[in-house]
Enzyme design. Structure first.
Site, mmCIF file in Angstrom:
data_model
loop_
_atom_site.group_PDB
_atom_site.id
_atom_site.type_symbol
_atom_site.label_atom_id
_atom_site.label_comp_id
_atom_site.label_asym_id
_atom_site.label_seq_id
_atom_site.Cartn_x
_atom_site.Cartn_y
_atom_site.Cartn_z
ATOM 1 C CG HIS A 74 -0.375 0.021 2.539
ATOM 2 N ND1 HIS A 74 -0.048 1.195 3.205
ATOM 3 C CD2 HIS A 74 -0.033 -0.979 3.384
ATOM 4 C CE1 HIS A 74 0.451 0.900 4.396
ATOM 5 N NE2 HIS A 74 0.485 -0.409 4.533
ATOM 6 C CG ASP A 76 -2.758 3.968 2.788
ATOM 7 O OD1 ASP A 76 -2.418 2.917 2.212
ATOM 8 O OD2 ASP A 76 -3.382 3.965 3.865
ATOM 9 C CG ASP A 106 3.369 0.641 7.592
ATOM 10 O OD1 ASP A 106 2.900 -0.013 6.660
ATOM 11 O OD2 ASP A 106 2.737 0.920 8.629
ATOM 12 C CD GLU A 137 -2.827 -1.403 6.029
ATOM 13 O OE1 GLU A 137 -2.936 -2.334 6.838
ATOM 14 O OE2 GLU A 137 -2.205 -0.343 6.294
ATOM 15 C CD GLU A 138 -0.676 2.450 7.697
ATOM 16 O OE1 GLU A 138 -1.279 2.115 8.737
ATOM 17 O OE2 GLU A 138 0.484 2.111 7.455
ATOM 18 C CG HIS A 399 1.888 2.966 12.572
ATOM 19 N ND1 HIS A 399 0.677 2.407 12.938
ATOM 20 C CD2 HIS A 399 2.091 2.578 11.287
ATOM 21 C CE1 HIS A 399 0.181 1.717 11.925
ATOM 22 N NE2 HIS A 399 1.034 1.806 10.910
#
Length: 426
Positions: A74, A76, A106, A137-138, A399
């Protein structure tokens, strides 16, 4: 098969990281569309796939024959508040072999690893390859699942490669074979009609925040083990994570004990975990002298393979309802848990990892959850699912501030995938 072009990997990753493709409310849509356009540019012959209410996914097909392999990642990313960053989160910065920036690990590293593997085969792999790069996705809305329902053949494959993970330690090849499910509960306690002056009423009037903290404390025993009756707890049979490595990777302070019984692997991959994600209560700064009438918390429940996620969430809800102190009024909203997942260790993937890294492969679990993977396992029950990537547990900081990826790990991740495609050919 051509060598992996490490310079091109870095160039592509830097271009992607510069785009603040955040798929959360309150953030502009334009960067998502820009990132989607760049991914489409990098994947020859690709097209957009409409995802209701979200930025588009990008889809492409290459090669022919059998088996069919799906490569997923992904583009995003999580938001990137500037606090704590040593450099601009959207200006890729190289330090000591690691590229820093939001999404560097990520999961734009996953996008780039797929590109590197396909380039090694001249975008003409020896098997049929589908590529799906998601753009939402996030944010947790999981509207890509509507695409799976609408077009079940789009992602159908014999092998599903999810490049949204990484090795347990930098340079240590790892195959992930389990994912815990993930559910949430929002708990509200009410004790008073309105706030009261603590000098006049404190000592007899029940404080809702105090009641809530007492209630949350019942979820664990004195050693930190989950204390909810009726939860299934297993034992981890694969490679274990050494406690010293876990303490270092998690940043546990000197003298602070780990919580719960059993091995680190048991606690991370085979047993329930319950965390308090947030509290709604007056802030310390500017707090008044009041007895608080209502307070609420969000509680997360990680559900291990072998457990029924519905039964797990029901057990935690029943525990909370039965233990509210002082007769406090309880309101609970439940966000159902995604299904935990147990995967077989794919032999071809293990061989590719061992060849790329030159050392034996560790079989471990993942304490997190990827709802898409669980859904794909239900829709395509005969498919082998491979979870890996360049997001090492040592320093990736996904994150969080100062997210980064090892460029050497990224190169090996691309090489691993290229070797997998070669090995899967008849």
């Amino acid at each position: 098969m051509d060598p992996i072009d490490a310079g091109r990997l870095r160039e592509d990753l830097e271009r992607l990281v510069r785009i603040p493709s955040i798929a959360f409310e309150g953030h502009p849509r334009a960067p998502l569309d820009e990132a989607a356009a760049l991914v489409r540019e990098l994947l020859p012959g690709s097209r957009f796939v409409d995802v209701p209410g979200e930025a588009p996914s990008v889809y492409a097909e290459y090669g022919s024959g059998e088996p069919t392999v799906l490569l997923y990642a992904h583009y995003d990313v999580q938001p990137a508040p500037p606090e704590g960053w040593k450099s601009d989160p959207f200006e890729p910065t190289l330090r000591e072999g690691r590229l820093y920036g939001r999404g560097a690990a990520d999961d734009k590293s996953g996008v780039v690893a797929h590109l590197g593997a396909l380039r090694a085969h001249g975008f003409d792999p020896p098997v049929r390859v589908k590529v799906l790069i998601e753009g939402s996705e996030e944010n947790g809305r999981q509207r890509i699942l509507e695409v799976v329902e609408r077009e079940p053949d789009l992602m159908r494959a014999d092998v599903l490669v999810i490049a949204d993970g990484g090795n347990w330690k930098l340079g240590e090849p790892t195959l992930c074979t389990t994912l815990r499910g993930h559910g949430k509960l929002t708990v509200t306690l009410r004790t008073l009609k309105n706030a009261l002056h603590s000098g006049m009423f404190g000592g007899a009037a029940p404080d809702a925040l105090l009641a809530l903290t007492r209630l949350l404390a019942t979820l664990h025993d004195a050693d930190g083990a989950v204390a909810v009756d009726g939860l299934f707890e297993g034992e981890w049979a694969g490679a274990d994570l050494p406690e010293a490595d876990f303490r270092r990777q998690a940043g546990v302070l000197d003298g602070v004990q780990l919580i719960g019984p059993g091995s680190v692997g048991d606690r991370l991959w085979a047993r329930h975990a319950i965390s308090v994600l947030g509290l709604d209560a007056p802030a310390v700064e500017g707090a008044g002298n009041i007895v608080i009438p209502a307070a609420r918390a969000k509680v997360a429940v990680r559900v291990p393979p072998g457990a029924d996620p519905r039964a797990s969430m029901a057990a935690v809800e029943a525990h909370l309802r039965a233990r509210a102190p002082w007769g406090a009024h309880v309101e609970i909203e439940v966000e159902p848990a995604s299904s935990p997942l147990a995967l077989r260790a794919d032999a071809a993937a293990a061989r590719a990892l061992e060849a790329a890294y030159g050392k034996p492969v560790a079989v471990m679990g993942n304490g997190g959850s990827i709802p898409l993977v669980a859904h794909l396992a239900e829709v395509y029950p005969d498919a082998a699912i491979v979870l890996w990537g360049a997001q090492d547990s040592d320093a990736a900081q996904i994150h969080a501030a100062n997210e980064s990826v090892s460029l050497e790990e990224l190169e090996k991740s691309a090489l691993t995938e290229a070797l997998l495609l070669k090995q899967l050919a008849p």
